[in-house]
Design an enzyme around this catalytic site. Structure first.
Site, PDB file in Angstrom:
ATOM      1  CG  ASN A  38     -96.531 -21.301 -33.265  1.00  0.00           C
ATOM      2  OD1 ASN A  38     -95.656 -21.959 -33.832  1.00  0.00           O
ATOM      3  ND2 ASN A  38     -96.547 -19.971 -33.305  1.00  0.00           N
ATOM      4  CB  CYS A  39    -102.177 -19.393 -34.598  1.00  0.00           C
ATOM      5  SG  CYS A  39    -103.109 -19.457 -33.069  1.00  0.00           S
ATOM      6  CG  MET A  40    -100.431 -13.463 -32.688  1.00  0.00           C
ATOM      7  SD  MET A  40    -101.422 -12.015 -33.012  1.00  0.00           S
ATOM      8  CE  MET A  40    -102.779 -12.252 -31.880  1.00  0.00           C
ATOM      9  NE  ARG A  42    -106.867 -19.366 -30.233  1.00  0.00           N
ATOM     10  CZ  ARG A  42    -108.026 -19.371 -30.878  1.00  0.00           C
ATOM     11  NH1 ARG A  42    -108.422 -20.465 -31.465  1.00  0.00           N
ATOM     12  NH2 ARG A  42    -108.765 -18.294 -30.935  1.00  0.00           N
TER      13      ARG A  42
END
Length: 508
Positions: A38-40, A42
Protein backbone atom coordinates in the site's frame (compact mmCIF):
# COMPACT_ATOMS: atom_id res chain seq x y z
CA UNK A 1 -23.62 -8.29 -5.46
CA UNK A 2 -20.44 -7.85 -3.47
CA UNK A 3 -20.78 -8.43 0.28
CA UNK A 4 -21.04 -5.29 2.37
CA UNK A 5 -18.69 -4.69 5.29
CA UNK A 6 -20.34 -4.74 8.70
CA UNK A 7 -21.65 -1.56 10.21
CA UNK A 8 -18.72 -0.98 12.53
CA UNK A 9 -16.73 0.31 9.52
CA UNK A 10 -13.06 -0.02 8.69
CA UNK A 11 -11.73 1.71 11.79
CA UNK A 12 -12.02 -1.18 14.23
CA UNK A 13 -10.46 -4.63 14.13
CA UNK A 14 -13.66 -6.25 12.88
CA UNK A 15 -14.12 -3.57 10.25
CA UNK A 16 -10.60 -3.97 8.85
CA UNK A 17 -10.99 -7.73 8.67
CA UNK A 18 -14.40 -7.44 7.03
CA UNK A 19 -13.13 -5.10 4.31
CA UNK A 20 -10.25 -7.48 3.58
CA UNK A 21 -12.66 -10.46 3.61
CA UNK A 22 -14.96 -8.63 1.20
CA UNK A 23 -12.08 -7.82 -1.15
CA UNK A 24 -10.61 -11.34 -1.13
CA UNK A 25 -13.20 -13.20 -3.27
CA UNK A 26 -13.46 -10.27 -5.68
CA UNK A 27 -9.70 -10.52 -6.28
CA UNK A 28 -9.94 -14.20 -7.16
CA UNK A 29 -9.29 -15.66 -3.71
CA UNK A 30 -6.17 -16.06 -1.61
CA UNK A 31 -4.44 -18.25 -4.19
CA UNK A 32 -4.66 -15.45 -6.75
CA UNK A 33 -2.76 -12.92 -4.63
CA UNK A 34 0.90 -12.56 -5.58
CA UNK A 35 1.68 -9.45 -3.52
CA UNK A 36 -0.11 -6.90 -1.37
CA UNK A 37 1.35 -3.46 -0.63
CA UNK A 38 0.00 0.00 0.00
CA UNK A 39 0.93 3.63 -0.47
CA UNK A 40 -0.80 6.57 1.19
CA UNK A 41 -4.23 6.06 -0.43
CA UNK A 42 -4.07 2.94 -2.58
CA UNK A 43 -3.97 -0.79 -2.00
CA UNK A 44 -1.58 -2.24 -4.58
CA UNK A 45 -2.41 -5.88 -5.30
CA UNK A 46 -0.61 -8.03 -7.86
CA UNK A 47 -2.71 -10.98 -9.02
CA UNK A 48 -1.63 -14.17 -10.75
CA UNK A 49 -4.72 -14.42 -12.99
CA UNK A 50 -6.27 -11.06 -13.95
CA UNK A 51 -9.29 -12.79 -15.49
CA UNK A 52 -10.32 -14.04 -12.03
CA UNK A 53 -10.84 -10.50 -10.72
CA UNK A 54 -14.49 -9.42 -10.53
CA UNK A 55 -13.91 -5.82 -11.54
CA UNK A 56 -17.48 -4.59 -11.60
CA UNK A 57 -18.25 -5.86 -8.10
CA UNK A 58 -14.88 -4.57 -6.88
CA UNK A 59 -15.68 -1.03 -8.04
CA UNK A 60 -19.14 -1.25 -6.45
CA UNK A 61 -17.86 -2.40 -3.06
CA UNK A 62 -18.67 0.16 -0.33
CA UNK A 63 -15.51 1.99 0.71
CA UNK A 64 -13.75 1.46 -2.64
CA UNK A 65 -13.20 4.91 -4.17
CA UNK A 66 -11.81 3.64 -7.44
CA UNK A 67 -9.90 0.83 -9.15
CA UNK A 68 -6.96 1.49 -11.47
CA UNK A 69 -5.35 -1.29 -13.50
CA UNK A 70 -1.59 -1.10 -13.80
CA UNK A 71 -0.31 -4.13 -15.68
CA UNK A 72 -0.75 -7.27 -13.54
CA UNK A 73 -1.35 -5.01 -10.54
CA UNK A 74 -4.56 -3.43 -9.33
CA UNK A 75 -4.55 -0.15 -7.45
CA UNK A 76 -7.63 -0.09 -5.22
CA UNK A 77 -8.22 3.43 -3.91
CA UNK A 78 -9.41 3.23 -0.29
CA UNK A 79 -8.27 6.60 1.01
CA UNK A 80 -5.71 7.62 3.64
CA UNK A 81 -5.80 5.79 6.95
CA UNK A 82 -8.12 3.02 5.76
CA UNK A 83 -5.64 1.55 3.31
CA UNK A 84 -2.88 1.29 5.94
CA UNK A 85 -5.20 -0.80 8.11
CA UNK A 86 -6.71 -3.00 5.40
CA UNK A 87 -3.42 -3.91 3.63
CA UNK A 88 -1.93 -6.06 6.42
CA UNK A 89 -5.28 -7.77 6.97
CA UNK A 90 -5.48 -8.74 3.30
CA UNK A 91 -1.81 -9.77 3.24
CA UNK A 92 -2.50 -12.30 6.01
CA UNK A 93 -4.67 -14.25 3.57
CA UNK A 94 -1.94 -14.59 0.93
CA UNK A 95 -0.80 -18.06 -0.02
CA UNK A 96 2.88 -18.53 -0.91
CA UNK A 97 3.62 -19.26 -4.50
CA UNK A 98 5.46 -17.84 -7.53
CA UNK A 99 3.74 -15.01 -9.29
CA UNK A 100 3.11 -15.64 -12.97
CA UNK A 101 4.12 -12.96 -15.42
CA UNK A 102 1.33 -11.24 -17.26
CA UNK A 103 2.05 -9.36 -20.44
CA UNK A 104 0.68 -5.97 -21.23
CA UNK A 105 -1.16 -7.50 -24.18
CA UNK A 106 -2.99 -9.89 -21.87
CA UNK A 107 -4.12 -7.04 -19.68
CA UNK A 108 -5.25 -5.06 -22.68
CA UNK A 109 -7.35 -7.90 -24.07
CA UNK A 110 -8.84 -8.51 -20.65
CA UNK A 111 -10.20 -4.98 -20.57
CA UNK A 112 -13.21 -4.09 -22.67
CA UNK A 113 -12.06 -2.01 -25.63
CA UNK A 114 -13.65 1.39 -26.01
CA UNK A 115 -15.00 0.47 -29.44
CA UNK A 116 -16.91 -2.49 -27.93
CA UNK A 117 -18.96 -0.23 -25.66
CA UNK A 118 -22.33 0.37 -27.33
CA UNK A 119 -23.03 3.95 -28.24
CA UNK A 120 -26.17 4.00 -26.16
CA UNK A 121 -24.58 2.51 -23.03
CA UNK A 122 -23.86 5.72 -21.19
CA UNK A 123 -24.20 4.47 -17.64
CA UNK A 124 -21.45 4.84 -15.04
CA UNK A 125 -20.49 1.20 -15.64
CA UNK A 126 -19.97 1.86 -19.35
CA UNK A 127 -17.82 4.90 -18.61
CA UNK A 128 -15.78 2.88 -16.12
CA UNK A 129 -15.18 0.23 -18.77
CA UNK A 130 -14.08 2.88 -21.24
CA UNK A 131 -11.76 4.35 -18.63
CA UNK A 132 -10.25 0.93 -17.88
CA UNK A 133 -9.75 0.29 -21.58
CA UNK A 134 -8.08 3.66 -22.09
CA UNK A 135 -5.75 3.06 -19.15
CA UNK A 136 -4.86 -0.43 -20.37
CA UNK A 137 -4.13 0.92 -23.84
CA UNK A 138 -2.00 3.73 -22.42
CA UNK A 139 -0.20 1.28 -20.16
CA UNK A 140 0.69 -0.99 -23.08
CA UNK A 141 1.73 1.96 -25.26
CA UNK A 142 3.83 3.52 -22.51
CA UNK A 143 5.63 0.32 -21.53
CA UNK A 144 9.01 1.65 -22.68
CA UNK A 145 12.31 1.09 -20.85
CA UNK A 146 12.54 4.79 -19.97
CA UNK A 147 9.08 4.90 -18.40
CA UNK A 148 9.69 1.62 -16.60
CA UNK A 149 12.85 3.16 -15.14
CA UNK A 150 10.87 6.20 -13.98
CA UNK A 151 8.28 3.91 -12.41
CA UNK A 152 11.00 2.12 -10.46
CA UNK A 153 12.48 5.44 -9.34
CA UNK A 154 9.04 6.41 -8.04
CA UNK A 155 8.84 3.14 -6.12
CA UNK A 156 11.97 4.18 -4.22
CA UNK A 157 10.26 7.25 -2.79
CA UNK A 158 6.68 5.96 -2.28
CA UNK A 159 7.55 4.10 0.97
CA UNK A 160 9.09 7.33 2.33
CA UNK A 161 5.91 9.39 1.92
CA UNK A 162 4.38 8.60 5.35
CA UNK A 163 7.55 9.76 7.11
CA UNK A 164 7.74 12.87 4.92
CA UNK A 165 4.14 13.72 5.79
CA UNK A 166 4.55 13.12 9.51
CA UNK A 167 7.80 15.06 9.74
CA UNK A 168 6.38 17.85 7.57
CA UNK A 169 3.38 18.36 9.83
CA UNK A 170 5.57 18.29 12.95
CA UNK A 171 7.90 20.84 11.33
CA UNK A 172 4.93 23.09 10.59
CA UNK A 173 3.76 22.79 14.19
CA UNK A 174 7.25 23.67 15.46
CA UNK A 175 7.34 26.73 13.22
CA UNK A 176 3.90 27.81 14.38
CA UNK A 177 4.89 27.58 18.04
CA UNK A 178 8.09 29.50 17.36
CA UNK A 179 6.26 32.29 15.50
CA UNK A 180 3.63 32.60 18.23
CA UNK A 181 6.24 32.34 21.00
CA UNK A 182 4.24 29.55 22.64
CA UNK A 183 5.87 26.74 24.63
CA UNK A 184 9.44 27.84 23.82
CA UNK A 185 10.92 24.78 25.51
CA UNK A 186 8.90 22.42 23.27
CA UNK A 187 9.77 23.97 19.89
CA UNK A 188 13.37 22.61 19.80
CA UNK A 189 12.12 19.12 20.64
CA UNK A 190 9.58 19.27 17.80
CA UNK A 191 12.27 20.52 15.44
CA UNK A 192 14.43 17.53 16.36
CA UNK A 193 11.52 15.14 15.74
CA UNK A 194 10.88 16.69 12.33
CA UNK A 195 14.52 17.01 11.24
CA UNK A 196 15.90 13.62 12.25
CA UNK A 197 14.43 11.77 9.29
CA UNK A 198 15.31 14.49 6.79
CA UNK A 199 18.93 14.51 7.95
CA UNK A 200 19.18 10.78 7.12
CA UNK A 201 16.82 10.57 4.14
CA UNK A 202 19.79 9.75 1.90
CA UNK A 203 20.27 6.47 3.81
CA UNK A 204 16.63 5.47 3.28
CA UNK A 205 16.82 6.38 -0.41
CA UNK A 206 19.94 4.27 -0.80
CA UNK A 207 18.34 1.33 1.00
CA UNK A 208 15.19 1.44 -1.16
CA UNK A 209 17.20 1.93 -4.36
CA UNK A 210 19.22 -1.23 -3.82
CA UNK A 211 16.05 -3.11 -2.89
CA UNK A 212 14.22 -1.96 -6.03
CA UNK A 213 17.09 -2.67 -8.43
CA UNK A 214 18.06 -6.09 -7.12
CA UNK A 215 20.90 -5.36 -4.74
CA UNK A 216 21.33 -5.93 -1.01
CA UNK A 217 19.37 -3.08 0.63
CA UNK A 218 21.72 -2.57 3.56
CA UNK A 219 24.70 -2.20 1.20
CA UNK A 220 22.84 0.49 -0.73
CA UNK A 221 22.09 2.24 2.55
CA UNK A 222 25.70 1.89 3.70
CA UNK A 223 27.09 3.55 0.58
CA UNK A 224 24.45 6.30 0.68
CA UNK A 225 25.28 6.94 4.35
CA UNK A 226 28.68 8.24 3.23
CA UNK A 227 26.90 11.33 1.92
CA UNK A 228 25.60 12.37 5.35
CA UNK A 229 28.68 11.30 7.34
CA UNK A 230 30.07 14.40 9.13
CA UNK A 231 33.68 13.41 8.34
CA UNK A 232 33.31 13.98 4.59
CA UNK A 233 34.27 17.61 5.19
CA UNK A 234 37.89 16.38 5.34
CA UNK A 235 37.70 15.05 1.76
CA UNK A 236 38.55 17.26 -1.23
CA UNK A 237 37.08 16.60 -4.69
CA UNK A 238 37.66 18.77 -7.77
CA UNK A 239 39.50 21.30 -5.64
CA UNK A 240 36.62 21.78 -3.19
CA UNK A 241 36.00 20.36 0.26
CA UNK A 242 32.89 18.23 0.44
CA UNK A 243 30.09 19.07 2.85
CA UNK A 244 27.93 16.55 4.74
CA UNK A 245 24.72 16.00 2.79
CA UNK A 246 26.15 17.35 -0.47
CA UNK A 247 24.28 15.79 -3.36
CA UNK A 248 21.32 14.85 -1.17
CA UNK A 249 18.82 12.32 -2.48
CA UNK A 250 20.18 12.54 -6.02
CA UNK A 251 23.63 11.54 -4.83
CA UNK A 252 22.19 8.77 -2.68
CA UNK A 253 20.20 7.46 -5.64
CA UNK A 254 23.24 7.41 -7.90
CA UNK A 255 25.50 5.91 -5.21
CA UNK A 256 23.09 3.06 -4.46
CA UNK A 257 22.57 2.33 -8.17
CA UNK A 258 26.34 2.07 -8.58
CA UNK A 259 26.61 -0.11 -5.48
CA UNK A 260 23.99 -2.46 -6.89
CA UNK A 261 25.87 -2.78 -10.18
CA UNK A 262 29.17 -3.44 -8.40
CA UNK A 263 27.57 -6.00 -6.09
CA UNK A 264 25.92 -7.91 -8.93
CA UNK A 265 29.20 -7.88 -10.87
CA UNK A 266 30.99 -9.39 -7.86
CA UNK A 267 28.31 -12.03 -7.28
CA UNK A 268 28.89 -13.40 -10.79
CA UNK A 269 32.68 -13.62 -10.44
CA UNK A 270 33.66 -14.15 -6.81
CA UNK A 271 33.77 -17.80 -5.62
CA UNK A 272 30.97 -18.71 -3.22
CA UNK A 273 33.43 -19.47 -0.43
CA UNK A 274 34.73 -15.88 -0.55
CA UNK A 275 31.53 -14.10 -1.51
CA UNK A 276 30.46 -13.20 2.02
CA UNK A 277 33.77 -11.37 2.60
CA UNK A 278 34.77 -10.04 -0.80
CA UNK A 279 31.48 -8.82 -2.31
CA UNK A 280 30.38 -6.47 0.50
CA UNK A 281 33.92 -5.11 0.86
CA UNK A 282 34.40 -4.40 -2.84
CA UNK A 283 30.89 -2.94 -3.10
CA UNK A 284 31.36 -0.46 -0.25
CA UNK A 285 34.94 0.40 -1.26
CA UNK A 286 34.45 0.95 -4.99
CA UNK A 287 31.02 2.58 -4.81
CA UNK A 288 32.07 4.61 -1.76
CA UNK A 289 35.18 6.06 -3.39
CA UNK A 290 33.33 6.91 -6.59
CA UNK A 291 30.65 8.58 -4.48
CA UNK A 292 33.21 10.69 -2.62
CA UNK A 293 35.34 11.66 -5.59
CA UNK A 294 32.64 12.12 -8.21
CA UNK A 295 28.97 11.53 -7.43
CA UNK A 296 28.68 13.84 -4.42
CA UNK A 297 30.22 16.73 -6.32
CA UNK A 298 28.13 16.18 -9.48
CA UNK A 299 24.89 15.56 -7.61
CA UNK A 300 25.52 18.58 -5.41
CA UNK A 301 25.85 20.80 -8.48
CA UNK A 302 22.68 19.29 -9.96
CA UNK A 303 20.70 19.77 -6.73
CA UNK A 304 21.84 23.38 -6.43
CA UNK A 305 20.83 24.01 -10.04
CA UNK A 306 17.37 22.54 -9.39
CA UNK A 307 16.85 24.84 -6.41
CA UNK A 308 18.03 27.93 -8.29
CA UNK A 309 15.90 27.05 -11.32
CA UNK A 310 12.75 26.63 -9.20
CA UNK A 311 13.38 29.99 -7.50
CA UNK A 312 14.00 31.81 -10.78
CA UNK A 313 11.04 30.11 -12.43
CA UNK A 314 8.59 31.53 -9.91
CA UNK A 315 10.34 34.88 -9.50
CA UNK A 316 10.53 35.70 -13.21
CA UNK A 317 7.79 33.69 -14.91
CA UNK A 318 5.53 32.30 -12.22
CA UNK A 319 2.28 32.98 -14.07
CA UNK A 320 3.32 31.30 -17.30
CA UNK A 321 5.08 28.47 -15.50
CA UNK A 322 2.06 27.85 -13.29
CA UNK A 323 -0.26 27.83 -16.31
CA UNK A 324 1.87 25.25 -18.13
CA UNK A 325 2.55 23.05 -15.10
CA UNK A 326 -1.03 23.09 -13.85
CA UNK A 327 -2.42 22.44 -17.31
CA UNK A 328 -0.07 19.63 -18.32
CA UNK A 329 0.12 17.67 -15.09
CA UNK A 330 -2.87 15.39 -15.80
CA UNK A 331 -1.47 14.37 -19.24
CA UNK A 332 1.92 13.81 -17.60
CA UNK A 333 0.25 11.45 -15.14
CA UNK A 334 -1.35 9.55 -18.02
CA UNK A 335 2.02 9.20 -19.75
CA UNK A 336 3.79 8.21 -16.53
CA UNK A 337 6.22 11.13 -16.86
CA UNK A 338 5.12 12.74 -13.57
CA UNK A 339 7.29 10.20 -11.76
CA UNK A 340 10.36 12.10 -12.91
CA UNK A 341 9.27 14.96 -10.62
CA UNK A 342 9.48 12.91 -7.42
CA UNK A 343 13.28 13.18 -6.97
CA UNK A 344 12.99 16.90 -7.79
CA UNK A 345 10.37 17.38 -5.07
CA UNK A 346 12.52 15.46 -2.60
CA UNK A 347 15.58 17.52 -3.52
CA UNK A 348 13.73 20.81 -3.01
CA UNK A 349 12.34 19.61 0.35
CA UNK A 350 15.79 18.60 1.53
CA UNK A 351 17.36 21.86 0.31
CA UNK A 352 14.72 24.46 1.15
CA UNK A 353 12.37 22.69 3.54
CA UNK A 354 9.53 22.63 1.00
CA UNK A 355 8.76 22.14 -2.69
CA UNK A 356 7.18 25.11 -4.44
CA UNK A 357 6.14 22.94 -7.39
CA UNK A 358 3.64 20.68 -5.62
CA UNK A 359 1.01 23.34 -4.76
CA UNK A 360 1.01 24.43 -8.41
CA UNK A 361 0.70 20.86 -9.69
CA UNK A 362 -2.10 20.22 -7.20
CA UNK A 363 -4.24 22.70 -9.14
CA UNK A 364 -4.71 19.99 -11.79
CA UNK A 365 -6.86 18.12 -9.27
CA UNK A 366 -8.89 21.28 -8.65
CA UNK A 367 -9.62 21.59 -12.37
CA UNK A 368 -10.71 17.95 -12.38
CA UNK A 369 -13.13 18.55 -9.50
CA UNK A 370 -14.60 21.59 -11.23
CA UNK A 371 -15.03 19.66 -14.47
CA UNK A 372 -16.79 16.80 -12.67
CA UNK A 373 -19.17 19.23 -10.99
CA UNK A 374 -20.07 20.70 -14.38
CA UNK A 375 -20.75 17.23 -15.79
CA UNK A 376 -22.95 16.56 -12.76
CA UNK A 377 -25.00 19.68 -13.43
CA UNK A 378 -25.29 19.08 -17.17
CA UNK A 379 -26.33 15.41 -16.91
CA UNK A 380 -29.50 16.08 -14.96
CA UNK A 381 -31.20 12.94 -16.33
CA UNK A 382 -28.33 10.46 -15.94
CA UNK A 383 -28.66 9.22 -12.38
CA UNK A 384 -25.94 6.57 -12.85
CA UNK A 385 -23.15 8.99 -13.82
CA UNK A 386 -24.26 11.55 -11.23
CA UNK A 387 -24.13 8.86 -8.54
CA UNK A 388 -20.57 8.00 -9.58
CA UNK A 389 -19.55 11.66 -9.38
CA UNK A 390 -21.11 12.04 -5.92
CA UNK A 391 -19.29 8.98 -4.60
CA UNK A 392 -15.94 10.00 -6.08
CA UNK A 393 -16.14 13.71 -5.21
CA UNK A 394 -14.91 13.42 -1.57
CA UNK A 395 -11.82 11.58 -2.80
CA UNK A 396 -11.32 14.20 -5.52
CA UNK A 397 -11.44 17.03 -3.00
CA UNK A 398 -8.70 15.23 -1.03
CA UNK A 399 -6.53 15.00 -4.14
CA UNK A 400 -7.33 11.40 -5.15
CA UNK A 401 -8.24 12.01 -8.76
CA UNK A 402 -8.29 8.54 -10.36
CA UNK A 403 -11.99 7.77 -9.73
CA UNK A 404 -13.07 11.00 -11.43
CA UNK A 405 -10.47 10.79 -14.20
CA UNK A 406 -11.01 7.17 -15.25
CA UNK A 407 -14.67 7.00 -14.27
CA UNK A 408 -15.93 10.30 -15.72
CA UNK A 409 -13.77 12.86 -17.52
CA UNK A 410 -11.34 10.72 -19.56
CA UNK A 411 -14.01 8.34 -20.97
CA UNK A 412 -16.09 11.37 -21.96
CA UNK A 413 -13.12 12.96 -23.73
CA UNK A 414 -13.64 16.71 -23.79
CA UNK A 415 -14.20 17.09 -20.02
CA UNK A 416 -10.67 15.81 -19.52
CA UNK A 417 -9.34 18.66 -21.69
CA UNK A 418 -11.46 21.26 -19.90
CA UNK A 419 -10.27 19.85 -16.55
CA UNK A 420 -6.72 20.60 -17.73
CA UNK A 421 -7.85 24.15 -18.52
CA UNK A 422 -9.08 24.52 -14.94
CA UNK A 423 -5.76 23.24 -13.63
CA UNK A 424 -3.90 25.69 -15.87
CA UNK A 425 -5.79 28.71 -14.50
CA UNK A 426 -5.38 27.54 -10.90
CA UNK A 427 -1.66 27.01 -11.47
CA UNK A 428 -1.34 30.41 -13.11
CA UNK A 429 -2.99 32.04 -10.08
CA UNK A 430 -0.64 30.40 -7.58
CA UNK A 431 2.32 31.13 -9.87
CA UNK A 432 1.31 34.79 -10.21
CA UNK A 433 1.23 35.28 -6.43
CA UNK A 434 4.54 33.47 -6.16
CA UNK A 435 5.95 35.86 -8.74
CA UNK A 436 4.68 38.75 -6.60
CA UNK A 437 6.42 37.35 -3.52
CA UNK A 438 3.71 35.20 -1.90
CA UNK A 439 5.40 31.84 -2.46
CA UNK A 440 3.77 28.72 -1.09
CA UNK A 441 5.34 25.28 -0.80
CA UNK A 442 4.68 21.84 0.61
CA UNK A 443 6.87 20.22 3.24
CA UNK A 444 6.08 16.72 1.93
CA UNK A 445 5.02 14.92 -1.23
CA UNK A 446 2.02 12.65 -1.64
CA UNK A 447 -1.06 14.60 -0.50
CA UNK A 448 -2.95 17.00 -2.72
CA UNK A 449 -6.25 18.87 -2.67
CA UNK A 450 -7.53 19.69 0.79
CA UNK A 451 -5.14 17.13 2.30
CA UNK A 452 -2.23 19.45 1.46
CA UNK A 453 -3.33 22.24 3.84
CA UNK A 454 -1.50 20.85 6.94
CA UNK A 455 1.74 20.64 4.96
CA UNK A 456 1.84 24.17 3.54
CA UNK A 457 4.67 26.57 4.18
CA UNK A 458 5.11 30.09 2.82
CA UNK A 459 7.48 33.01 2.79
CA UNK A 460 5.00 35.18 4.74
CA UNK A 461 3.74 32.69 7.28
CA UNK A 462 1.29 29.83 7.38
CA UNK A 463 -1.82 32.02 7.19
CA UNK A 464 -0.80 33.62 3.90
CA UNK A 465 0.24 30.26 2.47
CA UNK A 466 -3.14 28.74 3.31
CA UNK A 467 -4.94 31.74 1.80
CA UNK A 468 -2.94 31.60 -1.45
CA UNK A 469 -3.36 27.86 -1.86
CA UNK A 470 -7.06 27.94 -0.95
CA UNK A 471 -7.71 30.76 -3.41
CA UNK A 472 -5.85 28.78 -6.08
CA UNK A 473 -8.12 25.80 -5.47
CA UNK A 474 -11.19 28.02 -5.86
CA UNK A 475 -9.84 29.41 -9.14
CA UNK A 476 -9.18 25.86 -10.37
CA UNK A 477 -12.66 24.70 -9.36
CA UNK A 478 -14.31 27.69 -11.04
CA UNK A 479 -12.25 27.55 -14.25
CA UNK A 480 -12.74 23.81 -14.62
CA UNK A 481 -16.48 24.18 -14.04
CA UNK A 482 -16.97 27.06 -16.48
CA UNK A 483 -14.82 25.51 -19.22
CA UNK A 484 -16.60 22.16 -18.94
CA UNK A 485 -20.07 23.62 -18.67
CA UNK A 486 -19.51 25.72 -21.78
CA UNK A 487 -17.34 23.46 -23.95
CA UNK A 488 -17.04 20.04 -22.30
CA UNK A 489 -20.13 18.37 -23.76
CA UNK A 490 -21.56 18.82 -27.22
CA UNK A 491 -25.30 18.92 -27.84
CA UNK A 492 -25.16 15.44 -29.31
CA UNK A 493 -23.26 14.13 -26.28
CA UNK A 494 -25.75 15.76 -23.92
CA UNK A 495 -28.69 14.11 -25.69
CA UNK A 496 -26.98 10.72 -25.65
CA UNK A 497 -25.80 10.92 -22.06
CA UNK A 498 -29.06 12.27 -20.67
CA UNK A 499 -30.86 9.41 -22.40
CA UNK A 500 -28.85 6.98 -20.28
CA UNK A 501 -31.22 7.04 -17.32
CA UNK A 502 -34.35 8.60 -15.96
CA UNK A 503 -34.21 11.54 -13.63
CA UNK A 504 -34.90 10.48 -10.08
CA UNK A 505 -37.70 12.07 -8.08
CA UNK A 506 -35.10 13.83 -5.92
CA UNK A 507 -33.48 15.37 -8.96
CA UNK A 508 -30.59 12.92 -9.14
Amino acid sequence: MAPDPPDDGPRGERGRGAVAAALLPLLGGAANLASVENCMTRLRVTVRDPSAVRRGELRALPGVLGVVEDGPALQIVLGPGTVAKVAPELARHMEPGPAESVTAEAVTTESVPAEAVPAGAVTAEALAERGAAIRAERKARNATPAREFLRRIAQIFVPLIPALIGCGIVAGLAGLLANLHWLPALAPALTACASGFMSLIAVFVGYNTAKEFGGTPVLGGAVAAIIVFPGVDRVTAFGEKLMPGQGGVLGALAAALLATRVERWCRRRVPEALDVLVTPTVTVLVAGLVTLYGLMYAAGKAATAIGHFADRLLANGGTAAGFVLGGLFLPLVMLGLHQALIPIHATLIQQQGHTVLLPILAMAGAGQVGAALAVYVRLSHNASVRRTIRSAMPAGLLGIGEPLIYGVSLPLGRPFVTACVGGAFGGAFVGLLGQLGDTVGSTAIGPSGWALFPLLQGGHGLGRAVAVYGAGLLVGYAAGFVATYAFGLSRESLRELNAGGEKSPSGD
